[in-house]
Scaffold this motif. Structure first.
Motif, PDB file in Angstrom:
ATOM      1  N   ILE A  82       5.173  -7.908   0.233  1.00 40.61           N
ATOM      2  CA  ILE A  82       3.878  -7.531   0.702  1.00 40.61           C
ATOM      3  C   ILE A  82       3.749  -6.164  -0.119  1.00 40.61           C
ATOM      4  O   ILE A  82       4.551  -5.321  -0.081  1.00 40.61           O
ATOM      5  CB  ILE A  82       3.899  -7.209   2.347  1.00 40.61           C
ATOM      6  CG1 ILE A  82       4.253  -8.405   3.226  1.00 40.61           C
ATOM      7  CG2 ILE A  82       2.486  -6.586   2.666  1.00 40.61           C
ATOM      8  CD1 ILE A  82       3.089  -9.397   2.934  1.00 40.61           C
ATOM      9  N   GLY A  83       2.479  -6.079  -0.534  1.00 38.76           N
ATOM     10  CA  GLY A  83       2.162  -4.540  -1.200  1.00 38.76           C
ATOM     11  C   GLY A  83       3.140  -4.091  -2.306  1.00 38.76           C
ATOM     12  O   GLY A  83       3.058  -3.044  -2.286  1.00 38.76           O
ATOM     13  N   LEU A  97       9.156  -6.183   3.020  1.00 38.96           N
ATOM     14  CA  LEU A  97       9.082  -5.877   4.384  1.00 38.96           C
ATOM     15  C   LEU A  97       9.807  -6.634   5.103  1.00 38.96           C
ATOM     16  O   LEU A  97       9.899  -7.881   5.139  1.00 38.96           O
ATOM     17  CB  LEU A  97       7.631  -5.812   4.881  1.00 38.96           C
ATOM     18  CG  LEU A  97       6.582  -4.898   4.226  1.00 38.96           C
ATOM     19  CD1 LEU A  97       5.334  -5.076   5.188  1.00 38.96           C
ATOM     20  CD2 LEU A  97       6.955  -3.392   4.272  1.00 38.96           C
ATOM     21  N   LYS A 134       8.024  -0.558   8.634  1.00 46.02           N
ATOM     22  CA  LYS A 134       7.227  -0.058   7.961  1.00 46.02           C
ATOM     23  C   LYS A 134       8.166   0.284   6.641  1.00 46.02           C
ATOM     24  O   LYS A 134       9.088   0.620   6.610  1.00 46.02           O
ATOM     25  CB  LYS A 134       6.500   1.034   8.298  1.00 46.02           C
ATOM     26  CG  LYS A 134       7.108   2.214   8.619  1.00 46.02           C
ATOM     27  CD  LYS A 134       6.265   3.289   9.358  1.00 46.02           C
ATOM     28  CE  LYS A 134       7.098   4.318  10.132  1.00 46.02           C
ATOM     29  NZ  LYS A 134       7.785   3.726  11.448  1.00 46.02           N
ATOM     30  N   ARG A 135       7.199   0.374   5.161  1.00 43.92           N
ATOM     31  CA  ARG A 135       7.872   0.805   3.967  1.00 43.92           C
ATOM     32  C   ARG A 135       8.767   2.083   4.205  1.00 43.92           C
ATOM     33  O   ARG A 135       8.214   3.032   4.492  1.00 43.92           O
ATOM     34  CB  ARG A 135       6.862   0.690   2.884  1.00 43.92           C
ATOM     35  CG  ARG A 135       5.813   1.681   3.182  1.00 43.92           C
ATOM     36  CD  ARG A 135       5.048   1.823   1.639  1.00 43.92           C
ATOM     37  NE  ARG A 135       3.919   0.700   1.675  1.00 43.92           N
ATOM     38  CZ  ARG A 135       3.309   0.667   0.756  1.00 43.92           C
ATOM     39  NH1 ARG A 135       3.165   1.513  -0.481  1.00 43.92           N
ATOM     40  NH2 ARG A 135       2.555  -0.525   0.529  1.00 43.92           N
ATOM     41  N   GLY A 154       8.554   0.850  -1.360  1.00 38.51           N
ATOM     42  CA  GLY A 154       7.074   0.648  -2.036  1.00 38.51           C
ATOM     43  C   GLY A 154       6.865   1.861  -2.741  1.00 38.51           C
ATOM     44  O   GLY A 154       7.482   2.875  -3.214  1.00 38.51           O
ATOM     45  N   HIS A 157       0.016   1.740   4.487  1.00 39.63           N
ATOM     46  CA  HIS A 157       0.725   1.001   5.848  1.00 39.63           C
ATOM     47  C   HIS A 157      -0.128  -0.163   6.503  1.00 39.63           C
ATOM     48  O   HIS A 157       0.312  -1.025   6.737  1.00 39.63           O
ATOM     49  CB  HIS A 157       1.439   2.181   6.629  1.00 39.63           C
ATOM     50  CG  HIS A 157       2.336   3.086   5.686  1.00 39.63           C
ATOM     51  ND1 HIS A 157       3.727   2.730   5.692  1.00 39.63           N
ATOM     52  CD2 HIS A 157       2.302   4.032   5.223  1.00 39.63           C
ATOM     53  CE1 HIS A 157       4.447   3.616   5.419  1.00 39.63           C
ATOM     54  NE2 HIS A 157       3.693   4.410   4.856  1.00 39.63           N
ATOM     55  N   ASP A 166      -0.508  -2.997   4.430  1.00 39.27           N
ATOM     56  CA  ASP A 166       0.824  -3.820   4.587  1.00 39.27           C
ATOM     57  C   ASP A 166       0.674  -4.657   5.834  1.00 39.27           C
ATOM     58  O   ASP A 166       0.902  -5.974   5.674  1.00 39.27           O
ATOM     59  CB  ASP A 166       1.986  -2.876   4.598  1.00 39.27           C
ATOM     60  CG  ASP A 166       2.400  -2.216   3.505  1.00 39.27           C
ATOM     61  OD1 ASP A 166       1.737  -2.531   2.416  1.00 39.27           O
ATOM     62  OD2 ASP A 166       3.117  -1.264   3.501  1.00 39.27           O
TER      63      ASP A 166
END
Length: 264
Positions: free
Chosen positions: A6-7, A11, A56-57, A65, A74, A77
């Motif tokens: 993701i992004g 994650l 979260k990243r 990320g 965030h 994401d």
């Protein structure tokens, strides 16, 4: 364990509860923690809901990320993770920076938001000088150099006295977060101000704070509740900054009562 790209990063997430449930709650955790802090609350909630937890990243088992990253990054994401999982409507419950992320989701994609639960958070948290000072101290000396004062804001003196073993576990959780991930989120919090967009929230909202929260004190949290028309505001007694750890039963009761008022 489940992972998703993701992004531009990976994650770590977990989908728990009834897969056929009509309602999903997405939980976003605080700075320096991973999604396990929500498990005591999950254990207290009704069985007829689905729960999405994620790191979260830069935290837990998720990748760092791209940096620098904003709270909007965030939030995106989470929006993208929900899309991947087929979640088109959810209740978003965020603690501290997780509450900023929940506010960011409202700003970016309000159609995804059924309701919002903000725990120990605000539309703007801290000052640039405060966050820059913390970032510099951690870059120089590591997270462990600040872990005791952080824990003193997270938890009450009673928690320190009665739950020393648990306290040590949460110290380890905090100190083992990657420095780049921790400081990246500090910078994102420093630069975030959702005062204007949070004032536009029209979905049902519950705002909760511990009466002894040393990170986002009750008056700060109440001021954010006051931005939102019709928001409910609750104070949990005998609780610091992380009610899902210190008072999970009390927090779960407030969440369950709030959800019951949403209807089907």
């Amino acid at each position: 364990m489940a992972f998703a790209e993701i992004g531009g990063t990976v994650l770590h997430y977990e989908l728990l509860g009834d897969p056929e449930a009509d309602r999903t709650i997405v939980f976003a955790n605080s700075l320096g923690t991973d999604f396990r802090i929500w498990l005591p609350v999950f254990d207290e909630l009704d069985d007829d809901i689905a729960i999405l937890l994620y790191d979260k990243r830069g935290h837990g088992l998720s990748g760092l990320g791209k940096q620098p990253s904003s709270i909007e990054d965030h939030a995106q994401d989470v929006i993208d993770l929900c899309a991947m999982l087929g979640i088109d409507k959810a209740v978003f419950c965020g603690l501290s920076v997780g509450g900023l992320i929940a506010q960011g989701i409202w700003k970016l994609k309000p159609s995804l938001v059924e309701a919002i639960i903000l725990c120990d958070t605000a539309a703007k948290i801290g000052t640039a000088d405060m966050w820059n000072g913390r970032i510099a101290a951690i870059e120089a000396n590591g997270i462990a150099s600040l872990s005791t004062p952080v824990l003193e804001r997270w938890f009450t003196p009673k928690f320190f006295q009665d739950r020393a073993t648990d306290l040590e576990g949460y110290r380890q959780m905090l100190e083992r977060q990657p420095v780049a991930g921790y400081n990246g989120v500090c910078a994102a919090i420093r630069d975030a101000d959702f005062t204007a967009s949070t004032a536009t929230v029209t979905v049902p909202t519950l705002v909760v704070v511990g009466d002894q929260d040393g990170s986002t004190p009750p008056d700060l949290v109440r001021a954010t509740a006051d931005l939102i028309s019709g928001a409910a505001f609750e104070i949990i007694k005998g609780c610091g900054h992380i009610p899902c750890v210190e008072q999970p039963e009390a927090l779960a009761r407030l969440i369950s009562r709030f959800l019951s008022r949403l209807g089907d």
